[in-house]
Design a protein around this motif. Structure first.
Motif, PDB file in Angstrom:
ATOM      1  N   SER A  48      -3.022 -11.135   2.884  1.00  0.00           N
ATOM      2  CA  SER A  48      -3.759 -10.233   2.903  1.00  0.00           C
ATOM      3  C   SER A  48      -3.481  -9.458   1.500  1.00  0.00           C
ATOM      4  O   SER A  48      -2.460  -9.919   0.716  1.00  0.00           O
ATOM      5  N   PHE A  49      -4.368  -8.827   0.975  1.00  0.00           N
ATOM      6  CA  PHE A  49      -4.191  -8.430  -0.528  1.00  0.00           C
ATOM      7  C   PHE A  49      -3.202  -7.209  -0.390  1.00  0.00           C
ATOM      8  O   PHE A  49      -3.234  -6.519   0.369  1.00  0.00           O
ATOM      9  N   SER A  50      -2.538  -7.495  -1.321  1.00  0.00           N
ATOM     10  CA  SER A  50      -1.423  -6.385  -1.449  1.00  0.00           C
ATOM     11  C   SER A  50      -1.812  -4.910  -1.907  1.00  0.00           C
ATOM     12  O   SER A  50      -2.845  -4.849  -2.521  1.00  0.00           O
ATOM     13  N   MET A  51      -0.984  -4.261  -1.455  1.00  0.00           N
ATOM     14  CA  MET A  51      -1.424  -2.629  -1.663  1.00  0.00           C
ATOM     15  C   MET A  51      -1.280  -2.439  -3.132  1.00  0.00           C
ATOM     16  O   MET A  51      -1.574  -1.607  -3.571  1.00  0.00           O
ATOM     17  N   LYS A  52      -0.609  -3.249  -3.741  1.00  0.00           N
ATOM     18  CA  LYS A  52      -0.558  -3.162  -5.330  1.00  0.00           C
ATOM     19  C   LYS A  52      -1.446  -3.526  -5.915  1.00  0.00           C
ATOM     20  O   LYS A  52      -1.673  -3.213  -7.328  1.00  0.00           O
ATOM     21  N   GLU A  59      -4.450  -6.696  -9.849  1.00  0.00           N
ATOM     22  CA  GLU A  59      -3.025  -5.977  -9.640  1.00  0.00           C
ATOM     23  C   GLU A  59      -3.039  -4.631 -10.641  1.00  0.00           C
ATOM     24  O   GLU A  59      -3.207  -4.726 -12.023  1.00  0.00           O
ATOM     25  N   GLN A  60      -2.561  -3.791 -10.255  1.00  0.00           N
ATOM     26  CA  GLN A  60      -2.667  -2.471 -10.970  1.00  0.00           C
ATOM     27  C   GLN A  60      -1.599  -2.541 -12.191  1.00  0.00           C
ATOM     28  O   GLN A  60      -2.226  -2.106 -13.178  1.00  0.00           O
ATOM     29  N   GLU A  61      -0.469  -3.037 -11.871  1.00  0.00           N
ATOM     30  CA  GLU A  61       0.331  -3.073 -12.964  1.00  0.00           C
ATOM     31  C   GLU A  61      -0.097  -3.914 -14.191  1.00  0.00           C
ATOM     32  O   GLU A  61       0.451  -3.593 -15.430  1.00  0.00           O
ATOM     33  N   ARG A  62      -0.847  -4.806 -13.974  1.00  0.00           N
ATOM     34  CA  ARG A  62      -1.330  -5.516 -15.200  1.00  0.00           C
ATOM     35  C   ARG A  62      -2.554  -5.296 -15.688  1.00  0.00           C
ATOM     36  O   ARG A  62      -2.867  -5.671 -16.798  1.00  0.00           O
ATOM     37  N   ALA A  89      -8.629 -12.413 -16.961  1.00  0.00           N
ATOM     38  CA  ALA A  89      -7.673 -13.240 -16.863  1.00  0.00           C
ATOM     39  C   ALA A  89      -6.367 -12.526 -16.374  1.00  0.00           C
ATOM     40  O   ALA A  89      -5.186 -13.049 -16.023  1.00  0.00           O
ATOM     41  N   SER A  90      -5.992 -11.462 -17.392  1.00  0.00           N
ATOM     42  CA  SER A  90      -4.782 -11.027 -17.115  1.00  0.00           C
ATOM     43  C   SER A  90      -4.545 -10.142 -16.009  1.00  0.00           C
ATOM     44  O   SER A  90      -3.245  -9.611 -15.883  1.00  0.00           O
ATOM     45  N   VAL A  91      -5.544  -9.885 -15.200  1.00  0.00           N
ATOM     46  CA  VAL A  91      -5.136  -9.032 -14.118  1.00  0.00           C
ATOM     47  C   VAL A  91      -5.432  -9.857 -12.681  1.00  0.00           C
ATOM     48  O   VAL A  91      -6.578 -10.075 -12.197  1.00  0.00           O
ATOM     49  N   PRO A  92      -4.585 -10.594 -12.144  1.00  0.00           N
ATOM     50  CA  PRO A  92      -4.606 -11.432 -11.075  1.00  0.00           C
ATOM     51  C   PRO A  92      -4.698 -10.506  -9.955  1.00  0.00           C
ATOM     52  O   PRO A  92      -4.275  -9.459  -9.896  1.00  0.00           O
TER      53      PRO A  92
END
Ligand SMILES: *[C@@H]1O[C@H](CO)[C@@H](O)[C@H](O)[C@H]1NC(C)=O
Ligand SMILES: *[C@@H]1O[C@H](CO)[C@@H](O)[C@H](O)[C@H]1NC(C)=O
Ligand SMILES: *[C@@H]1O[C@H](CO)[C@@H](O)[C@H](O)[C@H]1NC(C)=O
Ligand SMILES: *[C@@H]1O[C@H](CO)[C@@H](O)[C@H](O)[C@H]1NC(C)=O
Ligand SMILES: *[C@@H]1O[C@H](CO)[C@@H](O)[C@H](O)[C@H]1NC(C)=O
Ligand SMILES: *[C@@H]1O[C@H](CO)[C@@H](O)[C@H](O)[C@H]1NC(C)=O
Ligand SMILES: *[C@@H]1O[C@H](CO)[C@@H](O)[C@H](O)[C@H]1NC(C)=O
Ligand SMILES: *[C@@H]1O[C@H](CO)[C@@H](O)[C@H](O)[C@H]1NC(C)=O
Length: 759
Positions: free
Chosen positions: A132-136, A221-224, A244-247
């Motif tokens: 599943s897609f992570s909540m992150k 991914e929010q952090e990225r 590309a930087s945001v997988p």
């Protein structure tokens, strides 16, 4: 409602063809080592594809994965080889997640508002998959006139979306994705299949087409993710449908059920030393986690392996590290205590004995050093102070005055030595009690032995005030001048102490007073010797009165001041009260001083001092010698209390022989006794002028001595006399210039000595 239906239709239309169609690759992200496991995959299975390490339960090839959901393929037809799960490219695996490239949906408009490009996108994780897609992750939309929706049509009601608007490029804030030019929204838990599309909210981008012709939306991914502002509107990367930087971060679990269900069903995948953790991803299942202190593959035999923490360079143990299953212990070497941990107490030497000793030693030495220092300083200062004090005392005690006087007098100064306080302290054994020879109003006399073994008497005056300095100096001056065999010799003085000290020759045999009034009878105290002592004393006093360049009046003539040496030679002592009388004066006015019983009544009344005062006192002493009575006696009647009046009265009443000592009566001739008594009477005359001079007294006494030829005179005494007379002649020249009674009677004595028959 109509709007929503339209969207649904729209979404289905555009999105579905793209499901499972994603084949575009991006540069893979950093490989993250999954666990500290030695074994990543099943033994014998390929665990790497390109840069990607594939951990079990994922695996390439039959038997290498847990179930078909985890079957991984390595597409080697692209370079570098691409890791895939089904058609989904995998960038990397971590312990509970894996990352896949994102996919960007785009819509572009021409300046007229015509939709020129509309590419929806989707990522399908399959509804029944354990993924599943992570909540992150966040759903991002970049545009200035747009609304975007994401939904999982297969799961029904999951929808979310956001609106991004702006009017001018200046509105857009770099780095802030919060609705102006960029918006983001969270996704629901357990989200497995997302598709996305967006619409122009207002003007088909006609109002912003100059700087924002397209809108892009994607999950990542929010952090990225960082919003780069206006530059993102034109980012050419978006043209390639990727950022590309945001997988996208994907969670994975195992099994279909909870831990307990799996355990009871006997299908729990967790191996030894691992723990089953319920899924929190929104997807049924669980995860296996190595217990604390263990690492490795929890899904594979033989399970998690013990970590040898002691081999870890970051281990905090600083002492002896002992690995234990799941943990380690840290201890200290013998003689050390502590937890051994770097962030703890570490290892320290056993505190029980050694530190105590060390501490004590340290303290001890430190203290000792300080003590020594202080002591040293103390002594340095004390010594300095002492020297200063002594110098001060020397001045106070009239040292300067003395020096001055000595310099101006012609006396033989060389013979008078100035002693140091130290010397005398040593000589008297620090003024020990057993060295005390006598005490008096003047002070205390100690017996001392100098370093050259000379025995001396040291007179320690009573503490004097400065006005008494003269008195003290007086005695020194007089005695340094007077050199007479019947005057006690002053050897020196010490001025460095708070009280002045005078050093005399030691006269061993006590005072005449002691001999006359002592408890035991003194065999030596014959009439002849009495006469001799009297003559010697008279000679010395006569010498003092007339012989020295400046006459000296003793002022305190009494039997207690007549000392006797080993040979019973007379030594007059205590010149503390003595006065020098200038030659041109016959009398000086002084404070009356003297001893009761001996004191000249005339002097007492007038205060005028002449040599006749000494004559009076001498008369009393002579009476003492004759009678053996004390000058003042409470045992006598009131009128006879005073010896002088008693004596004179007795003579008047013709009962003199009753008061004379029987021995004297026995030994003396009548003529002698009469003459001496007459002499006494004259000396005791109340009018000084009527008294004879000391010289006359001396001559008369010497004259009387030649009649003391008694057959019972002991040879012993005669020898003594001879001895004395020898000394006399030797010393005669010392005061040759003076009108010494000896000089005139010396011949008599000598003649007498020669004539004397030796028995
Ligand atoms: C992937 O591997 C290639 C060569 O095998 C290497 O050049 C590249 O830096 C690696 N990428 C990552 C993210 O590790
Ligand atoms: C491997 O990649 C190529 C090129 O993208 C593709 O045509 C092929 O279908 C892939 N093979 C598998 C098994 O996915
Ligand atoms: C789009 O372009 C067509 C011609 O190419 C034009 O007829 C139409 O008016 C334009 N506008 C919209 C909103 O479709
Ligand atoms: C946005 O900010 C980042 C760092 O703050 C900077 O590197 C970047 O150049 C900025 N972009 C624009 C368009 O100002
Ligand atoms: C935007 O375009 C759509 C169809 O392309 C059209 O129906 C709609 O009216 C347009 N809106 C505006 C404000 O031009
Ligand atoms: C987009 O992809 C193509 C081919 O896949 C590549 O040639 C092009 O350089 C990419 N553009 C950017 C901006 O990366
Ligand atoms: C979960 O159960 C379903 C139905 O029994 C099965 O099809 C599926 O493969 C199972 N998934 C896993 C991960 O075991
Ligand atoms: C030392 O650090 C470890 C981990 O950083 C910690 O668990 C431990 O409690 C610490 N010990 C002390 C004594 O602070």
């Amino acid at each position: 409602m109509n709007f929503t239906t339209n969207i649904q239709l729209f979404l289905f239309f555009f999105v579905l063809p793209f499901i499972h169609s994603s084949s575009q690759s991006t540069a893979p992200g950093d490989v993250i080592t999954l666990t500290k496991a030695a074994t990543i995959g099943k033994p014998g299975c390929q665990t790497r594809c390109g840069n990607v390490t594939i951990p079990y339960p994922f695996g390439i090839g039959p038997g290498c994965f847990l179930s078909e959901w985890y079957e991984t393929t390595c597409n080697t037809s692209v370079n570098p080889p691409r890791t895939q799960i089904a058609t989904l490219p995998i960038l990397e695996f971590t312990d509970y997640t894996f990352r896949v490239p994102n996919k960007v949906a785009s819509q572009c408009y021409n300046p007229l508002g015509n939709l020129t490009e509309d590419i929806p996108t989707s990522v399908n994780l399959a509804l029944t998959s354990p993924f599943s897609f992570s909540m992150k992750n966040r759903f991002f939309l970049i545009g200035c006139d747009d609304v975007s929706f994401t939904a999982n049509p297969l799961q029904g009601d999951y929808t979310s979306g956001c609106i991004a608007l702006c009017s001018t490029p200046e509105d857009v804030e770099n780095g802030s994705c919060s609705g102006v030019g960029c918006c983001q929204t969270a996704i629901p838990k357990g989200f497995k299949f997302y598709y996305v599309s967006s619409f122009s909210l207002l003007f088909n981008h006609t109002s912003v087409s100059s700087f924002n012709p397209c809108t892009y939306s994607f999950l990542g991914e929010q952090e990225r993710f960082t919003f780069n502002g206006v530059s993102d509107f034109m980012d050419p990367n978006f043209r390639n449908r990727t950022r590309a930087s945001v997988p996208i971060l994907v969670d994975w679990v195992v099994g279909n059920s909870s831990c307990s269900e799996a355990r009871s069903a006997g299908v729990l995948a967790c191996q030894a030393n691992s723990e089953c953790v319920e899924s929190d991803t929104g997807v049924p299942g669980y995860r296996c986690i190595c217990n604390d202190g263990y690492q490795g593959q929890p899904y594979l035999e033989p399970g998690c392996q013990d970590i040898n923490e002691c081999d870890d360079p970051d281990n905090l143990c600083d002492g002896i590290c002992t690995n234990t299953p799941g943990s380690y212990t840290c201890s200290c070497k013998d003689g050390y205590v502590g937890d051994g941990l770097k962030n703890g107490s570490g290892c320290v030497k056993k505190s029980s004995e050694f530190p105590v000793i060390k501490f004590s030693l340290g303290m001890g030495f430190g203290f000792l050093a300080i003590l020594v220092g202080i002591t040293w300083l103390y002594f340095v200062f004390k010594k300095r102070n002492l020297v200063k004090l002594r110098q001060k005392l020397f001045q106070k005690n009239g040292g300067l005055l003395l020096k001055q006087r000595i310099m101006t007098t012609t006396g033989n100064v060389d013979s008078t030595k100035v002693f140091t306080a130290q010397e005398l302290e040593k000589a008297t054994n620090n003024y020990a009690e057993d060295r005390i020879l006598g005490r008096g109003g003047y002070g205390v006399v100690y017996k001392g032995v100098l370093t050259d073994q000379r025995v001396v008497a040291i007179k320690k005056s009573r503490v004097m005030d400065e006005t008494q300095i003269d008195t003290f100096i007086n005695e020194v001056i007089i005695l340094t001048r007077v050199h007479h065999r019947n005057v006690v010799k002053l050897l020196g003085c010490c001025l460095e102490t708070d009280v002045p000290l005078l050093v005399y020759e030691y006269v061993s045999n006590g005072t005449l007073f002691h001999h006359i009034h002592g408890k035991t009878t003194m065999p030596w105290l014959t009439w002849e010797n009495r006469l001799r002592v009297a003559a010697e004393a008279a000679g010395a006093l006569s010498y003092l009165h007339s012989a020295t360049s400046t006459p000296v009046i003793h002022r305190d003539v009494k039997s207690a001041n007549i000392l006797l040496d080993d040979n019973y030679t007379t030594k007059i002592a205590d010149f503390g009260a003595s006065r020098l009388v200038p030659l041109d004066q016959t009398q000086v006015s002084t404070l009356v001083q003297g001893t009761r019983g001996y004191l000249d009544p005339e002097y007492f009344q007038s205060g005028l001092l002449t040599g006749k005062s000494d004559v009076y006192s001498f008369g009393v002493m002579l009476a003492e010698l004759l009678t053996g009575e004390k000058p003042l006696s409470m045992e006598r009647t009131e009128e006879e209390r005073n010896l002088s009046t008693y004596f004179v009265m007795s003579m008047k009443e013709n009962r003199l022989f009753q008061i004379l000592e029987p021995r004297v009566v026995r030994e003396g001739t009548l003529e002698q006794l009469q003459k001496v008594s007459e002499l006494v009477k004259r000396c005791l005359n109340l009018e000084g002028d009527e008294r004879p001079t000391m010289k006359e007294v001396a001559i008369e006494l010497e004259g009387l001595r030649k009649f003391t030829q008694h057959p019972w005179a002991s040879q012993h005494v005669d020898e003594e006399n001879a001895n004395l007379l020898n000394m006399e002649t030797e010393e005669t020249d010392l005061y040759a210039e003076s009108i010494n009674p000896y000089s005139s009677i010396g011949g008599i004595s000598s003649a007498f000595r020669i004539d004397k028959p030796v028995v």
